[in-house]
Design an enzyme around this catalytic site. Structure first.
Site, PDB file in Angstrom:
ATOM      1  N   CYS A 122       5.950  -0.090   7.323  1.00  0.00           N
ATOM      2  CA  CYS A 122       5.595   1.102   6.558  1.00  0.00           C
ATOM      3  C   CYS A 122       6.814   1.540   5.761  1.00  0.00           C
ATOM      4  O   CYS A 122       7.916   1.601   6.314  1.00  0.00           O
ATOM      5  CB  CYS A 122       5.152   2.200   7.515  1.00  0.00           C
ATOM      6  N   LEU A 123       6.605   1.835   4.485  1.00  0.00           N
ATOM      7  CA  LEU A 123       7.734   2.260   3.646  1.00  0.00           C
ATOM      8  C   LEU A 123       8.339   3.575   4.143  1.00  0.00           C
ATOM      9  O   LEU A 123       9.487   3.870   3.835  1.00  0.00           O
ATOM     10  CB  LEU A 123       7.287   2.400   2.192  1.00  0.00           C
ATOM     11  N   GLN A 142       3.053   9.973   1.288  1.00  0.00           N
ATOM     12  CA  GLN A 142       4.330   9.256   1.377  1.00  0.00           C
ATOM     13  C   GLN A 142       5.259   9.569   0.213  1.00  0.00           C
ATOM     14  O   GLN A 142       6.454   9.259   0.281  1.00  0.00           O
ATOM     15  CB  GLN A 142       4.090   7.739   1.432  1.00  0.00           C
ATOM     16  N   HIS A 171      -4.550   1.384   7.223  1.00  0.00           N
ATOM     17  CA  HIS A 171      -3.195   1.939   7.358  1.00  0.00           C
ATOM     18  C   HIS A 171      -3.008   3.121   6.398  1.00  0.00           C
ATOM     19  O   HIS A 171      -2.499   4.177   6.798  1.00  0.00           O
ATOM     20  CB  HIS A 171      -2.177   0.822   7.071  1.00  0.00           C
ATOM     21  N   GLU A 172      -3.436   2.939   5.140  1.00  0.00           N
ATOM     22  CA  GLU A 172      -3.249   4.012   4.145  1.00  0.00           C
ATOM     23  C   GLU A 172      -4.181   5.195   4.437  1.00  0.00           C
ATOM     24  O   GLU A 172      -3.788   6.359   4.286  1.00  0.00           O
ATOM     25  CB  GLU A 172      -3.473   3.480   2.724  1.00  0.00           C
ATOM     26  N   HIS A 230      -2.686   7.456   6.764  1.00  0.00           N
ATOM     27  CA  HIS A 230      -1.673   8.360   6.184  1.00  0.00           C
ATOM     28  C   HIS A 230      -2.316   9.643   5.644  1.00  0.00           C
ATOM     29  O   HIS A 230      -1.684  10.697   5.645  1.00  0.00           O
ATOM     30  CB  HIS A 230      -0.930   7.668   5.034  1.00  0.00           C
ATOM     31  N   GLY A 250       0.837  -1.187   0.000  1.00  0.00           N
ATOM     32  CA  GLY A 250       0.000   0.000   0.000  1.00  0.00           C
ATOM     33  C   GLY A 250       0.875   1.240   0.000  1.00  0.00           C
ATOM     34  O   GLY A 250       2.036   1.191   0.417  1.00  0.00           O
TER      35      GLY A 250
END
Ligand code: ZN
Length: 176
Positions: A101-102, A53, A143-144, A147, A48
């Site tokens: 998480c990236l 991000q 999660h996204e 963000h 994701g």
């Protein structure tokens, strides 16, 4: 042609700012952003990615569960591009799972998420849809969606004992 975008890392204020609603029809810039996000996500072995991000404070996110070295157990799906999402229903049932998480490389943490959600969002064509998500895909969605509101998974940790480096996670927690 799609290009890889730089991924904002924890500490960058773009990850803490609420993202703006995206107008339709999508601008050329927004279309290019989505193409680049899809490419960046593939390249990073992520499941994701949210526009903040990649330094764009816009309500665009991709949910793309698939098995990869970072998430070998992930289910396979076609990448779903989600614009202007709103979670409208949440199951009372919560399920714990390990997330990474990236934007927070090298760490995993156990987070409780709703098992099922119902969300309203727009497609790339501006169509408004309401759809239910379950399990790991619901986890990615939540999660996204976080963000887009300036929230990261660390904010949702219930227990500091369940935060680990990638190496310790693989050694201690990855297989149950
Ligand atoms: Zn993330």
């Amino acid at each position: 042609m799609a290009v890889l975008r730089q991924i904002a890392q924890l500490g960058n204020p773009v990850l803490r700012a609420p993202a703006a609603t995206v107008p339709f029809p999508l601008s050329d810039e927004a279309r290019a952003l989505i193409d680049d996000m899809l490419e960046t996500l593939r390249d990073a072995d992520g499941v994701g990615l949210a526009a903040p991000q990649v330094h764009q404070p816009l309500q665009i996110m991709i949910v793309a569960s698939r098995p990869n070295p970072r998430y070998p157990e992930a289910v396979e799906m076609d990448p779903l591009v989600v614009v202007n999402p709103e979670v409208v229903e949440r199951s009372t049932e919560l399920v714990k799972g390990w997330e990474g998480c990236l934007s927070i490389p090298g760490l995993r943490g156990e987070v409780a998420r709703h098992q099922r959600i119902k969300a309203r969002y727009q497609t790339v064509h501006g169509e408004s849809v309401v759809r239910e998500f379950d399990g790991f895909i619901a986890r990615i969605f939540q999660h996204e969606d976080d963000h887009l509101r300036g929230v990261v998974f660390l904010d949702r940790l219930e227990n500091g004992d369940r935060l680990a480096t990638e190496r310790e996670y693989q050694k201690r927690f990855a297989r149950g």
